[in-house]
Write an enzyme that holds these catalytic residues in place. Structure first.
Site, PDB file in Angstrom:
ATOM      1  N   GLU A   1       2.541   9.766   0.891  1.00  0.00           N
ATOM      2  CA  GLU A   1       1.159   9.507   1.299  1.00  0.00           C
ATOM      3  C   GLU A   1       1.088   8.429   2.374  1.00  0.00           C
ATOM      4  OE1 GLU A   1      -1.624  10.399  -2.489  1.00  0.00           O
ATOM      5  OE2 GLU A   1      -0.241   8.733  -2.745  1.00  0.00           O
TER       6      GLU A   1
ATOM      7  N   CYS B   1      -1.144   2.667   7.347  1.00  0.00           N
ATOM      8  CA  CYS B   1      -0.273   2.156   6.294  1.00  0.00           C
ATOM      9  C   CYS B   1       0.719   3.258   5.969  1.00  0.00           C
ATOM     10  CB  CYS B   1      -1.136   1.803   5.082  1.00  0.00           C
ATOM     11  SG  CYS B   1      -0.197   1.268   3.649  1.00  0.00           S
TER      12      CYS B   1
ATOM     13  N   CYS C   1       9.519   4.750  -5.599  1.00  0.00           N
ATOM     14  CA  CYS C   1       9.933   3.364  -5.412  1.00  0.00           C
ATOM     15  C   CYS C   1      10.737   2.927  -6.640  1.00  0.00           C
ATOM     16  CB  CYS C   1       8.712   2.470  -5.255  1.00  0.00           C
ATOM     17  SG  CYS C   1       9.110   0.721  -4.973  1.00  0.00           S
TER      18      CYS C   1
ATOM     19  N   CYS D   1       7.104  -2.386 -10.242  1.00  0.00           N
ATOM     20  CA  CYS D   1       6.041  -3.376 -10.484  1.00  0.00           C
ATOM     21  C   CYS D   1       5.001  -2.767 -11.432  1.00  0.00           C
ATOM     22  CB  CYS D   1       5.371  -3.791  -9.179  1.00  0.00           C
ATOM     23  SG  CYS D   1       6.508  -4.538  -8.007  1.00  0.00           S
TER      24      CYS D   1
ATOM     25  N   CYS E   1       1.517  -1.314 -10.168  1.00  0.00           N
ATOM     26  CA  CYS E   1       1.507  -0.401  -9.020  1.00  0.00           C
ATOM     27  C   CYS E   1       1.809   1.034  -9.445  1.00  0.00           C
ATOM     28  CB  CYS E   1       2.541  -0.851  -8.000  1.00  0.00           C
ATOM     29  SG  CYS E   1       2.623   0.173  -6.530  1.00  0.00           S
TER      30      CYS E   1
ATOM     31  N   SER F   1       4.936  -9.928  -1.216  1.00  0.00           N
ATOM     32  CA  SER F   1       4.157  -9.647  -2.416  1.00  0.00           C
ATOM     33  C   SER F   1       4.562 -10.654  -3.476  1.00  0.00           C
ATOM     34  CB  SER F   1       4.434  -8.225  -2.898  1.00  0.00           C
ATOM     35  OG  SER F   1       3.953  -7.318  -1.938  1.00  0.00           O
ATOM     36  N   LEU F   2       3.803 -11.713  -3.573  1.00  0.00           N
ATOM     37  CA  LEU F   2       4.185 -12.795  -4.488  1.00  0.00           C
ATOM     38  C   LEU F   2       3.512 -12.604  -5.851  1.00  0.00           C
ATOM     39  CD1 LEU F   2       5.969 -15.331  -4.458  1.00  0.00           C
ATOM     40  CD2 LEU F   2       3.888 -16.653  -4.029  1.00  0.00           C
ATOM     41  N   HIS F   3       2.193 -12.556  -5.850  1.00  0.00           N
ATOM     42  CA  HIS F   3       1.400 -12.201  -7.030  1.00  0.00           C
ATOM     43  C   HIS F   3       1.408 -13.188  -8.185  1.00  0.00           C
ATOM     44  CE1 HIS F   3       0.608  -8.492  -5.022  1.00  0.00           C
ATOM     45  NE2 HIS F   3       1.812  -7.995  -5.195  1.00  0.00           N
TER      46      HIS F   3
ATOM     47  N   ASN G   1      -6.438  -3.460  -7.953  1.00  0.00           N
ATOM     48  CA  ASN G   1      -6.944  -2.094  -8.068  1.00  0.00           C
ATOM     49  C   ASN G   1      -6.369  -1.534  -9.351  1.00  0.00           C
ATOM     50  OD1 ASN G   1      -8.303  -1.997  -5.485  1.00  0.00           O
ATOM     51  ND2 ASN G   1      -6.261  -2.105  -4.598  1.00  0.00           N
TER      52      ASN G   1
ATOM     53  N   CYS H   1      -4.509  -0.428  -2.124  1.00  0.00           N
ATOM     54  CA  CYS H   1      -3.179  -0.944  -2.468  1.00  0.00           C
ATOM     55  C   CYS H   1      -2.791  -0.565  -3.882  1.00  0.00           C
ATOM     56  CB  CYS H   1      -3.136  -2.465  -2.403  1.00  0.00           C
ATOM     57  SG  CYS H   1      -3.548  -3.135  -0.825  1.00  0.00           S
TER      58      CYS H   1
HETATM   59  N1  SAH Z   1       7.006  -2.634  -1.729  1.00  0.00           N
HETATM   60  C1  SAH Z   1       6.291  -3.405  -0.768  1.00  0.00           C
HETATM   61  C2  SAH Z   1       5.203  -2.662  -0.021  1.00  0.00           C
HETATM   62  C3  SAH Z   1       4.271  -1.745  -0.797  1.00  0.00           C
HETATM   63  S1  SAH Z   1       2.941  -2.378  -1.747  1.00  0.00           S
HETATM   64  C4  SAH Z   1       5.763  -4.658  -1.390  1.00  0.00           C
HETATM   65  O1  SAH Z   1       5.919  -4.848  -2.580  1.00  0.00           O
HETATM   66  O2  SAH Z   1       5.218  -5.493  -0.673  1.00  0.00           O
HETATM   67  C5  SAH Z   1       1.706  -3.045  -0.761  1.00  0.00           C
HETATM   68  C6  SAH Z   1       0.953  -4.161  -1.468  1.00  0.00           C
HETATM   69  O3  SAH Z   1       0.041  -3.686  -2.472  1.00  0.00           O
HETATM   70  C7  SAH Z   1       1.906  -5.095  -2.174  1.00  0.00           C
HETATM   71  O4  SAH Z   1       1.529  -6.419  -1.983  1.00  0.00           O
HETATM   72  C8  SAH Z   1       1.700  -4.678  -3.607  1.00  0.00           C
HETATM   73  O5  SAH Z   1       2.148  -5.666  -4.470  1.00  0.00           O
HETATM   74  C9  SAH Z   1       0.222  -4.452  -3.637  1.00  0.00           C
HETATM   75  N2  SAH Z   1      -0.241  -3.735  -4.825  1.00  0.00           N
HETATM   76  C10 SAH Z   1       0.454  -2.861  -5.562  1.00  0.00           C
HETATM   77  N3  SAH Z   1      -0.288  -2.404  -6.583  1.00  0.00           N
HETATM   78  C11 SAH Z   1      -1.496  -3.007  -6.486  1.00  0.00           C
HETATM   79  C12 SAH Z   1      -2.682  -2.931  -7.240  1.00  0.00           C
HETATM   80  N4  SAH Z   1      -2.772  -2.146  -8.297  1.00  0.00           N
HETATM   81  N5  SAH Z   1      -3.739  -3.670  -6.843  1.00  0.00           N
HETATM   82  C13 SAH Z   1      -3.641  -4.445  -5.745  1.00  0.00           C
HETATM   83  N6  SAH Z   1      -2.546  -4.558  -4.993  1.00  0.00           N
HETATM   84  C14 SAH Z   1      -1.462  -3.857  -5.355  1.00  0.00           C
END
Ligand code: SAH
Length: 337
Positions: free
Chosen positions: A90, A103, A110, A114, A117, A212-214, A288, A329
């Site tokens: 996608e 994007c 993947c 995570c 995701c 992507s720290l989170h 999300n 995302c």
């Molecule tokens: N693998 C890479 C790029 C893909 S994800 C990475 O981890 O950066 C793109 C962004 O969306 C990342 O920051 C990811 O952590 C974030 N993301 C994934 N799932 C999400 C969700 N459910 N809500 C908000 N952001 C999310």
């Protein structure tokens, strides 16, 4: 057989000479590929004999568009593409005041797993070839009739797990004879593969790095991101700081706010403390929600942002695009074949 679309302009020039053709043909062919030619027969200024020769000794493949969804809210579009071997990926097209942005996915599936995701739920199927990443831009330009000038590698996949192909993809789309996309308009997002962050600083000092720290601590990050067992918060931030020092480019930290997990005032304070003094920006994304994760979206985005700012860290809350078509995302998944 060689895949012509995986060749840089230089490689294509060498290839032309190798097969006894004029070097300047490479630039013509390269131009056609990035204008979206479906095959050699579209290339009107290439002599028929050469077109036939190339058809017999090289592979020229395209992505097949399976489905296009258009957001009624904001003009975002989500594409479902099929690759030559039947894998599906996608891509999301977005319109901003400053131009059109895309994007792209870097892998089918993947491996990072995570928790929040959707893209990793079924694991990794395979890496994408350079042309398969670039092809997403070609097809979106064709379908919208618009030029795309910003690229984020933030779709399905971990780009630094497929580093060499992503690096080649960047070089392919930067080439003047093709899409001519400026390095400064290319952002690569990673969950933090530390060695590759260092490579990226060497190879692409003009691109933008997003991390992507989170979460600000290993406990919290480890509870959501298995990759944290290998690369701790401290390791990832050090690598990102080294990147900023070396390139003088601001690093973006992505931080999805999850209710009751990483959205407390304490989290904001610890995050600010750890990032202090580095060239950075924090992008807050209200989570999300993904059905399987059991995690829910935080209501504290504004307060969290304010607290970071008060601690001297620049931060914004990301505007959500395409949520009505599951294009936001973390929502990319293949539930719509
Ligand atoms: N693998 C890479 C790029 C893909 S994800 C990475 O981890 O950066 C793109 C962004 O969306 C990342 O920051 C990811 O952590 C974030 N993301 C994934 N799932 C999400 C969700 N459910 N809500 C908000 N952001 C999310």
């Amino acid at each position: 057989m060689k895949t012509i679309k995986d060749m840089t302009l230089r490689e294509m020039e060498d290839f032309m000479e190798e097969i006894g053709e004029k070097k300047f043909r490479a630039k013509q062919i390269y131009g056609w590929i990035y204008k979206g030619a479906e095959g050699y027969d579209d290339m009107r200024n290439i002599p028929k004999a050469l077109r036939e020769k190339l058809s017999s000794i090289t592979e020229y493949e395209n992505l097949k568009t399976v489905k296009v969804q258009k957001s009624l809210k904001d003009g975002t579009r989500k594409y479902l593409f099929e690759l030559p071997d039947g894998e599906r990926i996608e891509t999301v097209f977005m319109k901003y005041r400053y131009g059109n942005s895309i994007c792209v996915s870097s892998q089918a599936g993947c491996a990072m797993g995570c928790r929040f995701c959707a893209s990793g739920i079924n694991g990794l199927n395979r890496h994408l070839r350079p042309w398969e990443i670039a092809g997403q831009i070609l097809e979106a330009e064709k379908e919208t009739g618009e030029k795309i000038n910003h690229v984020v590698v933030m779709g399905t996949g971990e780009p630094f797990h497929n580093y060499d192909n992503v690096a080649k993809f960047i070089n392919l789309i930067h080439e003047r004879a093709g899409l001519d996309i400026s390095m400064r308009n290319i952002t690569v997002s990673t969950c933090g593969l530390v060695e590759r962050i260092a490579d990226f600083a060497d190879d692409f000092p003009q691109c933008t790095l997003a991390i992507s720290l989170h979460a600000p601590t290993d406990d919290i990050r480890g509870s959501m991101m298995p990759v944290n067992d290998r690369y701790s918060v401290g390791d990832v931030i050090s690598a990102a700081k080294a990147y900023a020092d070396k390139t003088r480019r601001r690093v973006t930290y992505e931080y999805a706010l999850v209710r009751g997990v990483n959205d407390s005032p304490d989290c904001a304070d610890i995050l600010a403390m750890r990032l202090k003094g580095s060239l950075c920006h924090v992008n807050l994304i209200p989570l999300n929600e993904v059905r399987e994760s059991g995690l829910s979206s935080s209501k504290n985005a504004a307060a969290f942002r304010e607290r970071l700012e008060r601690n001297g860290i620049s931060a914004t809350v990301r505007r959500e695009l395409g949520s009505d078509i599951d294009a936001a995302c973390g929502q990319l998944r293949l539930n719509n074949g």
